[in-house]
Design a protein around this motif. Structure first.
Motif, PDB file in Angstrom:
ATOM      1  N   THR A  96       0.828  -1.206   0.000  1.00 27.34           N
ATOM      2  CA  THR A  96       0.000   0.000   0.000  1.00 27.34           C
ATOM      3  C   THR A  96       0.860   1.253   0.000  1.00 27.34           C
ATOM      4  O   THR A  96       0.537   2.241  -0.658  1.00 27.34           O
ATOM      5  N   PHE A 122      -7.816  -3.967  -6.324  1.00 22.60           N
ATOM      6  CA  PHE A 122      -7.346  -3.880  -4.941  1.00 22.60           C
ATOM      7  C   PHE A 122      -5.956  -3.258  -4.968  1.00 22.60           C
ATOM      8  O   PHE A 122      -5.039  -3.798  -5.592  1.00 22.60           O
ATOM      9  N   ILE A 209       2.120  -5.772  -7.487  1.00 24.45           N
ATOM     10  CA  ILE A 209       2.416  -6.232  -6.124  1.00 24.45           C
ATOM     11  C   ILE A 209       2.138  -7.726  -5.981  1.00 24.45           C
ATOM     12  O   ILE A 209       2.853  -8.431  -5.283  1.00 24.45           O
TER      13      ILE A 209
HETATM   14  C1  LIG Z   1      -1.551  -7.134  -1.485  1.00 26.53           C
HETATM   15  C2  LIG Z   1      -1.738  -6.100  -2.519  1.00 26.53           C
HETATM   16  C3  LIG Z   1      -1.602  -4.728  -2.224  1.00 26.53           C
HETATM   17  C4  LIG Z   1      -1.352  -4.228  -0.818  1.00 26.53           C
HETATM   18  O1  LIG Z   1      -0.159  -4.681  -0.277  1.00 26.53           O
HETATM   19  P1  LIG Z   1       0.073  -4.580   1.316  1.00 26.53           P
HETATM   20  O2  LIG Z   1       1.502  -5.004   1.488  1.00 26.53           O
HETATM   21  O3  LIG Z   1      -0.902  -5.495   1.963  1.00 26.53           O
HETATM   22  O4  LIG Z   1      -0.144  -3.166   1.693  1.00 26.53           O
HETATM   23  C5  LIG Z   1      -1.752  -3.830  -3.262  1.00 26.53           C
HETATM   24  N1  LIG Z   1      -1.999  -4.229  -4.521  1.00 26.53           N
HETATM   25  C6  LIG Z   1      -2.111  -5.533  -4.845  1.00 26.53           C
HETATM   26  C7  LIG Z   1      -2.365  -5.918  -6.263  1.00 26.53           C
HETATM   27  C8  LIG Z   1      -1.999  -6.519  -3.856  1.00 26.53           C
HETATM   28  O5  LIG Z   1      -2.139  -7.799  -4.176  1.00 26.53           O
END
Ligand SMILES: *Cc1c(COP(=O)(O)O)cnc(C)c1O
Length: 380
Positions: A96, A122, A209
């Motif tokens: 995040t 997300f 991520i």
């Molecule tokens: C998990 C995730 C996040 C957030 O990561 P955190 O380390 O939990 O803050 C953001 N974007 C995607 C696509 C994710 O899978």
């Protein structure tokens, strides 16, 4: 005192090694979720353990304004792995935060505020990234989140083109939505994002991520669409289970990114672990392995349960695989764990998700397919 944020699962974990987790009870589980893709090299990989312990003994942490070799080496490595011309990076401590930085940098560099995200997306849970996250359940009771955000339909190039204008600072998109249910974006859509942002001088921000680091068959999933964004964000598996995030940017963003910072950014111990992770991913060609084994996995799942009454679709890319089911995904995940000692993940209410460590082998995948057939097949 008691934890109140996570609801605990009925399996107490004691240790892990490679693709397996050991419960306190002694039961061994095959980890096909890698705790949301956070351990691409499997548990306690020797290269990471050694890099981390050596660095922790030499220097665990020092403030970011003192140059430290291992931090510089990680910056070199992570920006070298990003597609050209993405040559600059910022290290954060989570996904995040990597996205928060991307949003801030895009706003500063463009002098605009409007950010477009996609329905189903997300991007994290802090108040900026949360504003780009689609599902109301993540926002309920926490509003107001950051302003200036709008959503367009995922994978609809025409709607996207329509929405991008001279006030747009950036468009943020996952090449494959993870939490949203393993939804791959088409090349057409990703190319439309690239063209539309470029034509108005806005930033294309790609959230890798979950999809990045080789999982989908190339180091970054966006490479497969043949476009280079302005910003790529990474986190999850980037230090094989230790907290880190990265915001990788082109020069025009880096030159005018504004004032940003974070105390633990690129701390030496985490940097050493991350460097060992990236080196191992590259040396062992784990993206190539993910492409081959992922294709086998998906084909075998399709054959085993593709036509089963309880299954709507099998989809994904490399070792980022989802099965859309008719009953609740949580129940399938529970049956896989309790009856077969296989750990999977839900993605929304109806998708069962597999994000195994990238070192997983064919026999693990076969065992998983057999278990899925038992839980979801028509003979089940
Ligand atoms: C998990 C995730 C996040 C957030 O990561 P955190 O380390 O939990 O803050 C953001 N974007 C995607 C696509 C994710 O899978």
């Amino acid at each position: 005192m008691s934890e109140f944020v996570f609801s605990p699962k009925p399996i107490r974990i004691d240790s892990g090694s490679g693709v397996h987790l050991q419960a306190e009870s002694g039961t061994e589980y095959l980890d096909m979720g890698a705790s949301y893709a956070c351990t691409p090299l499997g548990h306690s990989h020797p290269a990471v353990v050694e890099a981390l312990t050596d660095q922790a003994e030499r220097l665990t942490y020092v403030q970011g304004s003192y140059p430290v070799a291992v931090r510089e080496e990680l910056y070199d490595l992570v920006t070298e792995t990003a597609p050209d011309p993405i040559d600059y990076g910022w290290l954060a401590n989570s996904g995040t935060e990597a996205n928060e930085a991307a949003i801030k940098f895009a706003r500063h560099a463009t002098g605009r505020s409007k950010i477009l995200a996609t329905k189903g997306a997300f991007h994290g849970r802090t108040l900026g990234s949360l504003a780009a996250t689609w599902k109301p359940k993540y926002r309920d009771g926490f509003e107001p989140v950051a302003g200036g955000f709008d959503f367009v339909t995922f994978d609809d190039p025409a709607e996207l083109r329509e929405a991008v204008d001279e006030e747009t600072a950036g468009v943020i998109v996952e090449p494959i939505q993870g939490e949203g249910g393993i939804n791959p974006a088409s090349e057409d859509f990703l190319q439309a994002v690239r063209e539309a942002t470029e034509s108005v001088g806005a930033a294309m921000i790609v959230d890798e991520i979950q999809s990045g680091l080789g999982r989908t068959g190339s180091l970054w999933a966006i490479e497969e669409a043949g476009v280079v964004p302005d910003i790529i964000t990474s986190a999850k598996g980037l230090a094989n289970g230790l907290p880190i995030g990265a915001t990788l940017v082109r020069e025009w963003i880096a030159e005018d990114a504004g004032n940003h910072g974070s105390t633990f950014s690129g701390g030496p111990a985490i940097a050493a672990a991350s460097k060992a992770t990236l080196e191992t991913i590259r040396e062992e060609d784990l993206p190539g392995h993910a492409a081959d084994l992922g294709a086998q996995f998906q084909a075998a799942l399709e054959e085993a349960v593709g036509d089963a009454a309880g299954v709507k679709a099998v989809r994904g890319e490399g070792l980022m695989v989802g099965i859309q089911v008719k009953r609740g995904a949580n129940g399938v995940v529970r049956d896989l764990a309790m009856d077969h000692q296989i750990l999977a993940l839900p993605a929304g209410r109806t998708v069962v998700r597999f994000l195994p460590p990238l070192i997983v082998e064919a026999d693990h995948v076969e065992r998983t397919v057999e278990a899925v057939a038992d839980v979801l097949g028509d003979q089940a």
